[in-house]
Design an enzyme around this catalytic site. Sequence first.
Site, PDB file in Angstrom:
ATOM      1  N   CYS A   1       0.840  -1.211   0.000  1.00  0.00           N
ATOM      2  CA  CYS A   1       0.000   0.000   0.000  1.00  0.00           C
ATOM      3  C   CYS A   1       0.871   1.255   0.000  1.00  0.00           C
ATOM      4  O   CYS A   1       1.526   1.554   1.002  1.00  0.00           O
ATOM      5  CB  CYS A   1      -0.919  -0.063   1.229  1.00  0.00           C
TER       6      CYS A   1
ATOM      7  N   CYS B   1       0.304   3.891   2.670  1.00  0.00           N
ATOM      8  CA  CYS B   1       0.744   3.387   3.987  1.00  0.00           C
ATOM      9  C   CYS B   1       2.241   3.614   4.151  1.00  0.00           C
ATOM     10  O   CYS B   1       2.708   4.119   5.173  1.00  0.00           O
ATOM     11  CB  CYS B   1       0.477   1.883   4.117  1.00  0.00           C
TER      12      CYS B   1
END
Length: 270
Positions: A170, A173
């Site tokens: 991600c 993230c």
Amino acid sequence: AAHFSISLNLDTATYLSFLHGEESTGMYLKGGESINLTIDTEFFDETINYEGSAESSYLAKKFMLNEKADIYGQLFTLEKEEFITNLNKHIENIEQELTSVNNEAFLTAEKGNNVKMVEYYLEKIEAIAKLPKIGEPAIDFTYPDKNGNEFSLSSFNSSLVYVDVWATWCGPCKAEIPALKELEHDYQNNNITFLSVSVDTDKEAWLNMVAEKELGGVQLWADGWSAITKSYAINGIPRFMLFDENGNVISLDAPRPSSDEIRGLIDTNL
């Protein structure tokens, strides 16, 4: 204007995605047809037009309707009854568009997708209705660290706990990692635990990144979209949450480490 043509060999009728940067829309090819697609890439799906494929034209409309309705956004802002009314109205609007398509297999597939969509949203609204409110006890979860030792959210009950739900795949993230490290460093002498829970299914990828980026705090592995994401109705990551020293909710959608607000929220509750 750019002109290009693509030809594909298909064994069976298939759904395809048409992507342009961040934007995407759907196509449906039966095989044997010649489709003319025109699009203004500046405005993308508002201008997409298919000639020669009623199915693709329908999908373009459906994407637009989905975007306008923002059913997902309504999950968090409406009461359950109103949400369900809007969801049903939205499905009606979509199925209204289906009347222009004369293809039994496609109609069956699309109606099946709509049933799945309703089931998905009803499950979500139930999960959201069950979420603890501010000041109520957190829903506990338990996961292993890299050595296989199990830790729960409640293991850290005597401190504030800032939870980061993330994954190695991600981008947003990973973008938060430097700010998270800085936060950990600045609060190392305070009564706060930084607890990162990875929803990676690839354990090696997770272990490697924890080592490579020298991730601090408590690092746990949830092995996919498991209990924590169901309990907290998490659909997108990163998600940050903050819990107090008694294991009660401060925020289930806390500011990110890179935000201006996070320090104020932590300081208020320390």
